[in-house]
Design an enzyme around this catalytic site. Structure first.
Site, PDB file in Angstrom:
ATOM      1  N   ASP A   1       0.839  -1.206   0.000  1.00 38.24           N
ATOM      2  CA  ASP A   1       0.000   0.000   0.000  1.00 38.24           C
ATOM      3  C   ASP A   1       0.875   1.257   0.000  1.00 38.24           C
ATOM      4  OD1 ASP A   1       0.848  -0.216   2.601  1.00 38.24           O
ATOM      5  OD2 ASP A   1      -1.132  -0.059   3.515  1.00 38.24           O
ATOM      6  N   SER A   2       2.214   1.051  -0.025  1.00 34.55           N
ATOM      7  CA  SER A   2       3.137   2.166  -0.296  1.00 34.55           C
ATOM      8  C   SER A   2       2.876   2.718  -1.696  1.00 34.55           C
ATOM      9  CB  SER A   2       4.591   1.719  -0.153  1.00 34.55           C
ATOM     10  OG  SER A   2       4.824   0.511  -0.853  1.00 34.55           O
TER      11      SER A   2
ATOM     12  N   ASP B   1      -1.099  -6.013  -0.078  1.00 36.04           N
ATOM     13  CA  ASP B   1      -1.554  -5.361   1.158  1.00 36.04           C
ATOM     14  C   ASP B   1      -3.059  -5.135   1.114  1.00 36.04           C
ATOM     15  OD1 ASP B   1       0.462  -4.886   3.054  1.00 36.04           O
ATOM     16  OD2 ASP B   1       1.278  -3.208   1.904  1.00 36.04           O
TER      17      ASP B   1
ATOM     18  N   LYS C   1      -1.564  -9.305   2.902  1.00 37.25           N
ATOM     19  CA  LYS C   1      -0.809  -8.858   4.082  1.00 37.25           C
ATOM     20  C   LYS C   1      -1.654  -7.825   4.817  1.00 37.25           C
ATOM     21  CE  LYS C   1       3.112  -6.053   3.900  1.00 37.25           C
ATOM     22  NZ  LYS C   1       2.712  -4.873   4.702  1.00 37.25           N
TER      23      LYS C   1
ATOM     24  N   GLU D   1      -1.700  -5.330   8.730  1.00 40.29           N
ATOM     25  CA  GLU D   1      -0.902  -4.805   9.839  1.00 40.29           C
ATOM     26  C   GLU D   1      -1.591  -5.068  11.174  1.00 40.29           C
ATOM     27  OE1 GLU D   1      -0.047  -0.648   9.062  1.00 40.29           O
ATOM     28  OE2 GLU D   1       0.827  -1.107   7.103  1.00 40.29           O
TER      29      GLU D   1
ATOM     30  N   GLU E   1       8.975  -4.107  10.700  1.00 38.39           N
ATOM     31  CA  GLU E   1       9.452  -2.846  10.138  1.00 38.39           C
ATOM     32  C   GLU E   1      10.030  -1.938  11.219  1.00 38.39           C
ATOM     33  OE1 GLU E   1       6.761  -0.941   7.408  1.00 38.39           O
ATOM     34  OE2 GLU E   1       7.983   0.887   7.312  1.00 38.39           O
TER      35      GLU E   1
HETATM   36  O1  KIV Z   1       3.537  -1.100   1.685  1.00 39.89           O
HETATM   37  C1  KIV Z   1       4.715  -1.484   1.727  1.00 39.89           C
HETATM   38  O2  KIV Z   1       5.528  -1.194   0.837  1.00 39.89           O
HETATM   39  C2  KIV Z   1       5.139  -2.296   2.861  1.00 39.89           C
HETATM   40  C3  KIV Z   1       6.597  -2.560   3.006  1.00 39.89           C
HETATM   41  C4  KIV Z   1       7.264  -1.384   3.588  1.00 39.89           C
HETATM   42  C5  KIV Z   1       6.862  -3.793   3.805  1.00 39.89           C
HETATM   43  O3  KIV Z   1       4.338  -2.697   3.646  1.00 39.89           O
END
Ligand code: KIV
Length: 272
Positions: free
Chosen positions: A52-53, A91, A121, A123, A190
């Protein structure tokens, strides 16, 4: 790619588990589109994360919070089309799993069905235990994410190192065990102290992938735009830049503009 995994046609959760047992480090990188995902897959990376980056590096938002499930699925579809060997994880974005386990499962099913990715994924630890169990019970592999959790940035107020104090470190260790017991196939840690990440990696039997968590993890992940030097102003200590693509691309475009303006491009061989 290592000699041991060179001939593998498709990385699976089982192979990732085997890599941990064999002490072979796991490589992971983020991707958001077909073309780059194809390059990373051809290079032999083990896991591609549609992070989600994307909210930051693709859409230009300040945080990961604004990206939607539809937008994540769009990125994931493009990535999956470019990948034949790597294991693709997506994510679940902020707001699509926290409220209840059924919503978490519905979001995960949409990701898997509409993108063709291999896992999701999310959090959090104890707070998302029921959601993780429900998703896994439906047959979808889940990767956890602890330590600095960017979806909670407004709770922390800062992107600094997490779990430096004993209380937070104890909670993290406990949460990692909860995620493992809930059935996660791997966990991302992280931006936490290296000693803590090394301890969690030794304690868990599932792979632990670090970002800013030191060399004692079972694998490493970086955001591709950081690793390639496309982002310029993000310079945490943990980041190793392998290219300075920002300047390389800028120089190329400056030369192109110059050639167009001067009439040098196109020349006789570049026309019909
Ligand atoms: O969204 C992302 O890029 C991440 C990484 C930093 C692990 O969750």
């Amino acid at each position: 790619m290592s000699a041991a995994t060179k001939d593998i046609k498709r990385i699976t959760t089982h192979i990732l588990q085997q890599m941990k047992q064999d002490g072979e480090k796991i490589s992971m990188i983020t991707a958001y589109d077909f073309s780059m995902a194809k390059i990373y897959d051809d290079a032999g990376v083990d896991i591609i994360l549609v992070g989600d980056s994307a909210s930051n590096v693709m859409a230009g938002h300040e945080t990961t919070l604004p990206i939607t499930l539809d937008q994540m699925i769009y990125h994931a579809q493009a990535v999956v089309r470019g990948v034949s060997r790597a294991f693709v994880v997506v994510d679940i974005p902020f707001g699509y799993y926290q409220s209840n386990p059924t919503k978490a499962l519905d979001s995960s099913i949409r990701i898997m069905k509409e993108s063709g990715a291999h896992a999701v994924k999310l959090e959090g630890g104890k707070e998302v235990k029921e959601a993780v169990e429900k998703i896994i019970a439906s047959g979808i592999p889940v990767m956890g994410h602890l330590g600095l959790m960017p979806q909670s940035i407004y709770k922390y107020g800062t992107y600094s190192v997490r779990a430096k104090e004993e209380d937070e470190a104890d909670k993290l260790v406990h949460d990692a065990i909860i995620l493992q017991e809930a059935g996660c196939f791997a966990v991302v840690l992280e931006k936490i102290p290296a000693t803590l990440a090394t301890r969690v990696s030794a304690d868990l039997h599932i792979p632990v992938i670090g970002i800013g968590a030191g060399g004692g993890c079972d694998g490493q992940v970086l955001v591709s735009h950081d690793l390639l030097g496309i982002t310029k102003d993000f310079n945490p200590r943990f980041l190793r830049r392998y290219l300075n693509l920002y300047d390389t691309v800028k120089d190329a475009v400056v030369r192109y503009i110059g050639d167009v303006k001067s009439g040098d491009f196109p020349n006789e061989n570049e026309q019909y």
